[in-house]
Design a protein around this motif. Structure first.
Motif, PDB file in Angstrom:
ATOM      1  N   ASP A   1       0.838  -1.203   0.000  1.00 24.03           N
ATOM      2  CA  ASP A   1       0.000   0.000   0.000  1.00 24.03           C
ATOM      3  C   ASP A   1       0.869   1.247   0.000  1.00 24.03           C
ATOM      4  OD1 ASP A   1      -2.320  -1.388  -0.033  1.00 24.03           O
ATOM      5  OD2 ASP A   1      -2.870  -1.011   2.055  1.00 24.03           O
TER       6      ASP A   1
ATOM      7  N   ASP B   1       0.239   3.983   1.661  1.00 19.60           N
ATOM      8  CA  ASP B   1       0.047   4.846   2.829  1.00 19.60           C
ATOM      9  C   ASP B   1       0.982   4.521   3.989  1.00 19.60           C
ATOM     10  OD1 ASP B   1      -0.984   2.430   3.462  1.00 19.60           O
ATOM     11  OD2 ASP B   1      -2.961   3.136   4.042  1.00 19.60           O
TER      12      ASP B   1
ATOM     13  N   GLN C   1       1.256   1.885   5.643  1.00 24.95           N
ATOM     14  CA  GLN C   1       0.759   0.941   6.651  1.00 24.95           C
ATOM     15  C   GLN C   1       1.549  -0.364   6.575  1.00 24.95           C
ATOM     16  OE1 GLN C   1      -3.763   1.283   6.128  1.00 24.95           O
ATOM     17  NE2 GLN C   1      -3.457   1.356   8.330  1.00 24.95           N
TER      18      GLN C   1
ATOM     19  N   ARG D   1      -1.916   4.521   9.243  1.00 29.01           N
ATOM     20  CA  ARG D   1      -1.823   5.278   8.000  1.00 29.01           C
ATOM     21  C   ARG D   1      -1.027   6.554   8.270  1.00 29.01           C
ATOM     22  NH1 ARG D   1      -3.876   7.298   3.369  1.00 29.01           N
ATOM     23  NH2 ARG D   1      -4.761   5.486   2.346  1.00 29.01           N
TER      24      ARG D   1
HETATM   25 MG    MG Z   1      -4.333   1.839   4.363  1.00 26.16          MG
END
Ligand code: MG
Ligand code: UDP
Length: 312
Positions: A95, A97, A99, A200
């Motif tokens: 991802d 972001d 994470q 996030r």
């Molecule tokens: Mg996320």
């Protein structure tokens, strides 16, 4: 440039604040592997500065490639588009972001080199809201039951696939899909590793409750017809039950006489079954909708431009 051994695939939708920090952490990790690699970002129709940042990265770093979508086609389509362009022996999804810590990638690669064809990941100390965690739990259990597959964490996108699996995924032309489950259907030797999970970094989740429900419907109906079969079973069960009830009424009539009371109880029972019937029609409709989407054969996503693939 050499053919990459590792392909990193990252879907991006309005992540302007995360892209630089992500790249700054990811790049050294990739250099540290000592293998040729490529990083493919798909810009899924972002409306912020994400694309500008990605274009800038692509023009300065030979390993960075960017696929620009002509609109928002969703995370899984973004990954599929990058899969089609990827050339690595091992493909890792991640991802944007932060994470999924990029530092965990070598762990997945090592596991792949031990002979697994898909490496999933289990989020340790997951940093999401309680609601999201409970929802995931339910999804994981029911999905495993329904699809007959075994995976502990469907939601974590930090995953590695080998070339063979990616090629098979590329052959699938379904319009709505869920990549971890799709990969699982082709995997001969899937493994799982535990990875760290972070909150996030910037921005907010792109998944509203409604989008989550939609995604889970896709997961259930896209990989199994068990929901339909359950309804057939329920139908059989109900008719047996009503037969027993009718018999009971018949016998009661001879012993105590005819009954008129309890009319509202009957309503309650009736409403319950009407509810189930509506739900059943809804599930059938879900499948019909999928069939409709598939027969239209529209393109699943539209690529407007690509950057960094020129020298191929
Ligand atoms: Mg996320
Ligand atoms: N994403 C995307 N298209 C979308 C929604 C999300 O490419 O329509 C990307 C997003 O930029 C991120 C990843 O998919 O890299 C996961 O999204 P998000 O973090 O919002 O999901 P969550 O972690 O809340 O499940």
């Amino acid at each position: 440039m050499q053919t990459p051994y590792l392909s990193i695939v990252i879907p991006v939708y309005n992540e302007e604040a995360n892209l630089r920090p992500l790249f700054d952490r990811l790049y050294p990790v990739m250099l540290g592997t000592g293998r040729p690699f490529e990083i493919i970002f798909t810009d899924d129709g972002s409306r912020d500065r994400s694309l500008a940042i990605l274009k800038d990265l692509a023009s300065n770093q030979p390993e960075v490639r960017v696929v620009e979508f002509n609109g928002n086609f969703g995370q899984h389509m973004a990954i599929l588009a990058a899969f089609e362009m990827s050339r690595g022996e091992i493909v890792v999804t991640l991802d944007a972001d932060l994470q999924n810590p990029p530092e965990e990638i070598p762990k997945l690669v090592r596991k792949m080199e031990e002979g697994c064809d898909v490496v999933g990941s289990i989020r340790q100390k997951r940093q999401d809201t309680l609601f999201r965690r409970v929802a995931s739990r339910i999804v994981n259990i029911t999905t495993n039951k329904i699809t007959g597959m075994q995976m502990s964490d469907y939601g974590c996108m930090l995953r590695a696939y080998n070339r063979n699996i990616v090629d098979n995924i590329n052959r699938c032309r379904e319009t709505t899909t869920f990549i971890p489950a799709l990969a699982q259907t082709f995997a001969a030797n899937p493994c799982e590793v535990e990875v760290v999970h972070a909150e996030r970094a910037e921005g907010e989740s792109k998944y509203s409750l409604y989008r989550l429900i939609r995604l889970n419907f896709d997961l259930m109906t896209g990989f199994s017809v068990v929901p339909l079969q359950l309804f057939a079973l329920l139908g059989i069960f109900t008719s047996v039950l009503s037969l027993v009830f009718a018999l009971f009424l018949l016998i009661r009539r001879f012993i105590v006489g005819a009954e008129v009371e309890g009319v509202f109880t009957l309503f309650a029972i009736l409403f319950f079954f009407i509810g189930i019937i509506i739900l059943g029609i809804g599930i059938v409709g879900e499948y019909v909708g999928r069939i409709y989407q598939e027969v239209r054969k529209r393109p699943r996503f539209v690529v407007r431009r690509t950057y960094g693939f020129e020298e191929q």
